[in-house]
Design a protein around this motif. Structure first.
Motif, PDB file in Angstrom:
ATOM      1  N   LEU A   1       0.829  -1.214   0.000  1.00 43.90           N
ATOM      2  CA  LEU A   1       0.000   0.000   0.000  1.00 43.90           C
ATOM      3  C   LEU A   1       0.857   1.256   0.000  1.00 43.90           C
ATOM      4  O   LEU A   1       1.948   1.293   0.599  1.00 43.90           O
ATOM      5  CB  LEU A   1      -0.941  -0.003   1.190  1.00 43.90           C
ATOM      6  CG  LEU A   1      -2.162  -0.915   1.020  1.00 43.90           C
ATOM      7  CD1 LEU A   1      -2.787  -1.242   2.364  1.00 43.90           C
ATOM      8  CD2 LEU A   1      -3.175  -0.258   0.091  1.00 43.90           C
ATOM      9  N   LYS A   2       0.339   2.263  -0.665  1.00 40.52           N
ATOM     10  CA  LYS A   2       1.010   3.553  -0.793  1.00 40.52           C
ATOM     11  C   LYS A   2       0.123   4.652  -0.213  1.00 40.52           C
ATOM     12  O   LYS A   2      -1.105   4.494  -0.191  1.00 40.52           O
ATOM     13  CB  LYS A   2       1.283   3.853  -2.267  1.00 40.52           C
ATOM     14  CG  LYS A   2       2.074   2.788  -3.000  1.00 40.52           C
ATOM     15  CD  LYS A   2       2.190   3.127  -4.478  1.00 40.52           C
ATOM     16  CE  LYS A   2       2.981   2.064  -5.232  1.00 40.52           C
ATOM     17  NZ  LYS A   2       3.089   2.398  -6.674  1.00 40.52           N
ATOM     18  N   PRO A   3       0.704   5.753   0.201  1.00 44.60           N
ATOM     19  CA  PRO A   3      -0.133   6.851   0.708  1.00 44.60           C
ATOM     20  C   PRO A   3      -1.204   7.289  -0.286  1.00 44.60           C
ATOM     21  O   PRO A   3      -2.311   7.679   0.131  1.00 44.60           O
ATOM     22  CB  PRO A   3       0.883   7.969   0.968  1.00 44.60           C
ATOM     23  CG  PRO A   3       2.147   7.235   1.298  1.00 44.60           C
ATOM     24  CD  PRO A   3       2.142   6.029   0.399  1.00 44.60           C
ATOM     25  N   GLU A   4      -0.918   7.199  -1.571  1.00 50.43           N
ATOM     26  CA  GLU A   4      -1.917   7.611  -2.567  1.00 50.43           C
ATOM     27  C   GLU A   4      -3.083   6.634  -2.678  1.00 50.43           C
ATOM     28  O   GLU A   4      -4.048   6.911  -3.395  1.00 50.43           O
ATOM     29  CB  GLU A   4      -1.258   7.808  -3.938  1.00 50.43           C
ATOM     30  CG  GLU A   4      -0.396   6.656  -4.407  1.00 50.43           C
ATOM     31  CD  GLU A   4       1.074   6.873  -4.105  1.00 50.43           C
ATOM     32  OE1 GLU A   4       1.407   7.319  -2.979  1.00 50.43           O
ATOM     33  OE2 GLU A   4       1.899   6.566  -4.998  1.00 50.43           O
ATOM     34  N   ASP A   5      -3.018   5.512  -1.988  1.00 50.61           N
ATOM     35  CA  ASP A   5      -4.160   4.599  -1.934  1.00 50.61           C
ATOM     36  C   ASP A   5      -5.178   5.030  -0.877  1.00 50.61           C
ATOM     37  O   ASP A   5      -6.250   4.424  -0.773  1.00 50.61           O
ATOM     38  CB  ASP A   5      -3.697   3.174  -1.620  1.00 50.61           C
ATOM     39  CG  ASP A   5      -2.838   2.575  -2.706  1.00 50.61           C
ATOM     40  OD1 ASP A   5      -1.818   1.926  -2.373  1.00 50.61           O
ATOM     41  OD2 ASP A   5      -3.175   2.750  -3.897  1.00 50.61           O
ATOM     42  N   THR A   6      -4.840   6.038  -0.105  1.00 52.19           N
ATOM     43  CA  THR A   6      -5.753   6.530   0.928  1.00 52.19           C
ATOM     44  C   THR A   6      -7.045   7.021   0.299  1.00 52.19           C
ATOM     45  O   THR A   6      -7.044   7.856  -0.612  1.00 52.19           O
ATOM     46  CB  THR A   6      -5.092   7.667   1.718  1.00 52.19           C
ATOM     47  OG1 THR A   6      -3.969   7.135   2.442  1.00 52.19           O
ATOM     48  CG2 THR A   6      -6.071   8.291   2.700  1.00 52.19           C
ATOM     49  N   ALA A   7      -8.168   6.483   0.769  1.00 49.09           N
ATOM     50  CA  ALA A   7      -9.467   6.816   0.200  1.00 49.09           C
ATOM     51  C   ALA A   7     -10.551   6.072   0.973  1.00 49.09           C
ATOM     52  O   ALA A   7     -10.264   5.197   1.787  1.00 49.09           O
ATOM     53  CB  ALA A   7      -9.534   6.415  -1.276  1.00 49.09           C
ATOM     54  N   ILE A   8     -11.775   6.434   0.675  1.00 47.22           N
ATOM     55  CA  ILE A   8     -12.906   5.616   1.088  1.00 47.22           C
ATOM     56  C   ILE A   8     -13.131   4.594  -0.027  1.00 47.22           C
ATOM     57  O   ILE A   8     -13.240   4.968  -1.197  1.00 47.22           O
ATOM     58  CB  ILE A   8     -14.174   6.448   1.320  1.00 47.22           C
ATOM     59  CG1 ILE A   8     -13.933   7.475   2.429  1.00 47.22           C
ATOM     60  CG2 ILE A   8     -15.339   5.541   1.687  1.00 47.22           C
ATOM     61  CD1 ILE A   8     -15.082   8.445   2.616  1.00 47.22           C
ATOM     62  N   TYR A   9     -13.183   3.346   0.355  1.00 53.91           N
ATOM     63  CA  TYR A   9     -13.377   2.267  -0.611  1.00 53.91           C
ATOM     64  C   TYR A   9     -14.821   1.776  -0.556  1.00 53.91           C
ATOM     65  O   TYR A   9     -15.338   1.484   0.530  1.00 53.91           O
ATOM     66  CB  TYR A   9     -12.416   1.125  -0.319  1.00 53.91           C
ATOM     67  CG  TYR A   9     -11.007   1.419  -0.779  1.00 53.91           C
ATOM     68  CD1 TYR A   9     -10.233   2.363  -0.111  1.00 53.91           C
ATOM     69  CD2 TYR A   9     -10.468   0.795  -1.894  1.00 53.91           C
ATOM     70  CE1 TYR A   9      -8.944   2.667  -0.544  1.00 53.91           C
ATOM     71  CE2 TYR A   9      -9.180   1.083  -2.334  1.00 53.91           C
ATOM     72  CZ  TYR A   9      -8.427   2.022  -1.656  1.00 53.91           C
ATOM     73  OH  TYR A   9      -7.163   2.320  -2.085  1.00 53.91           O
ATOM     74  N   TYR A  10     -15.417   1.705  -1.727  1.00 57.06           N
ATOM     75  CA  TYR A  10     -16.804   1.305  -1.848  1.00 57.06           C
ATOM     76  C   TYR A  10     -16.918   0.000  -2.615  1.00 57.06           C
ATOM     77  O   TYR A  10     -16.289  -0.178  -3.662  1.00 57.06           O
ATOM     78  CB  TYR A  10     -17.609   2.361  -2.596  1.00 57.06           C
ATOM     79  CG  TYR A  10     -17.700   3.690  -1.895  1.00 57.06           C
ATOM     80  CD1 TYR A  10     -16.757   4.684  -2.140  1.00 57.06           C
ATOM     81  CD2 TYR A  10     -18.733   3.958  -0.996  1.00 57.06           C
ATOM     82  CE1 TYR A  10     -16.842   5.910  -1.506  1.00 57.06           C
ATOM     83  CE2 TYR A  10     -18.830   5.179  -0.357  1.00 57.06           C
ATOM     84  CZ  TYR A  10     -17.873   6.156  -0.621  1.00 57.06           C
ATOM     85  OH  TYR A  10     -17.958   7.372   0.017  1.00 57.06           O
ATOM     86  N   CYS A  11     -17.773  -0.851  -2.113  1.00 58.24           N
ATOM     87  CA  CYS A  11     -18.163  -2.067  -2.821  1.00 58.24           C
ATOM     88  C   CYS A  11     -19.428  -1.743  -3.620  1.00 58.24           C
ATOM     89  O   CYS A  11     -20.291  -0.997  -3.146  1.00 58.24           O
ATOM     90  CB  CYS A  11     -18.433  -3.153  -1.781  1.00 58.24           C
ATOM     91  SG  CYS A  11     -19.133  -4.674  -2.420  1.00 58.24           S
ATOM     92  N   ALA A  12     -19.522  -2.320  -4.808  1.00 63.73           N
ATOM     93  CA  ALA A  12     -20.687  -2.079  -5.637  1.00 63.73           C
ATOM     94  C   ALA A  12     -21.053  -3.348  -6.398  1.00 63.73           C
ATOM     95  O   ALA A  12     -20.189  -4.193  -6.663  1.00 63.73           O
ATOM     96  CB  ALA A  12     -20.417  -0.939  -6.618  1.00 63.73           C
ATOM     97  N   ALA A  13     -22.320  -3.440  -6.749  1.00 66.62           N
ATOM     98  CA  ALA A  13     -22.826  -4.609  -7.475  1.00 66.62           C
ATOM     99  C   ALA A  13     -23.687  -4.166  -8.638  1.00 66.62           C
ATOM    100  O   ALA A  13     -24.382  -3.148  -8.564  1.00 66.62           O
ATOM    101  CB  ALA A  13     -23.649  -5.494  -6.527  1.00 66.62           C
ATOM    102  N   ARG A  14     -23.609  -4.943  -9.695  1.00 63.21           N
ATOM    103  CA  ARG A  14     -24.486  -4.681 -10.829  1.00 63.21           C
ATOM    104  C   ARG A  14     -25.063  -5.985 -11.343  1.00 63.21           C
ATOM    105  O   ARG A  14     -24.403  -7.043 -11.309  1.00 63.21           O
ATOM    106  CB  ARG A  14     -23.743  -3.937 -11.946  1.00 63.21           C
ATOM    107  CG  ARG A  14     -22.633  -4.682 -12.630  1.00 63.21           C
ATOM    108  CD  ARG A  14     -21.954  -3.773 -13.668  1.00 63.21           C
ATOM    109  NE  ARG A  14     -22.879  -3.268 -14.660  1.00 63.21           N
ATOM    110  CZ  ARG A  14     -23.192  -3.874 -15.788  1.00 63.21           C
ATOM    111  NH1 ARG A  14     -22.629  -5.033 -16.079  1.00 63.21           N
ATOM    112  NH2 ARG A  14     -24.060  -3.329 -16.631  1.00 63.21           N
ATOM    113  N   LEU A  15     -26.275  -5.919 -11.787  1.00 69.18           N
ATOM    114  CA  LEU A  15     -26.936  -7.078 -12.358  1.00 69.18           C
ATOM    115  C   LEU A  15     -26.317  -7.364 -13.724  1.00 69.18           C
ATOM    116  O   LEU A  15     -26.255  -6.477 -14.573  1.00 69.18           O
ATOM    117  CB  LEU A  15     -28.434  -6.811 -12.485  1.00 69.18           C
ATOM    118  CG  LEU A  15     -29.174  -6.604 -11.160  1.00 69.18           C
ATOM    119  CD1 LEU A  15     -30.571  -6.042 -11.408  1.00 69.18           C
ATOM    120  CD2 LEU A  15     -29.244  -7.912 -10.395  1.00 69.18           C
ATOM    121  N   GLY A  16     -25.837  -8.584 -13.903  1.00 69.08           N
ATOM    122  CA  GLY A  16     -25.207  -8.926 -15.165  1.00 69.08           C
ATOM    123  C   GLY A  16     -23.919  -9.674 -14.955  1.00 69.08           C
ATOM    124  O   GLY A  16     -23.474  -9.877 -13.824  1.00 69.08           O
TER     125      GLY A  16
END
Length: 121
Positions: free
Chosen positions: A86-101
């Protein structure tokens, strides 16, 4: 209606690792392609990784290739994001998402609340 709950975020030093998990409920998980996105402070939310409904194909944005891995366990209704080096530039809010398909390309139908990842230098 599909609900997504992320976990596994936290504070880590540069070079360290974290594994994010996202558990889905309220739908048929194997019918969903899954993705991870992230949003750094003051920036737009961006695609990080995606995986097909059957786990056969995965996709990573260039900046994380060789460091991150996306996987899923359909028996556990869970998708993972393993983050190494991991790098400092990876700092973020991480979101999981789903899509039909079948594929992780295209608009996403469901989103989690996000989990904070902070990488210190």
């Amino acid at each position: 209606q599909v609900q997504l709950v992320e976990s596994g975020g936290g504070l880590v030093q540069a070079g360290g690792s974290l594994r994010l998990s996202c558990v889905a409920s309220g739908g048929t998980f194997s019918n969903l392609a899954m993705g991870w996105f992230r949003q750094a402070p003051g920036k737009e939310r961006k695609f990080v990784a995606g995986i097909t409904w059957d786990g056969e194909s995965t996709y990573l944005t260039d900046s994380v290739k060789g460091r991150f891995t996306i996987s899923r366990d359909n028996a556990k209704n869970t998708v993972y994001l393993q983050m190494n080096s991991l790098k400092p530039e990876d700092t973020a809010i991480y979101y999981c998402a789903a899509r039909l398909g079948n594929t992780p390309w295209g608009p996403y139908d469901y989103w989690g609340q996000g989990t904070q990842v902070t990488v210190s230098s």
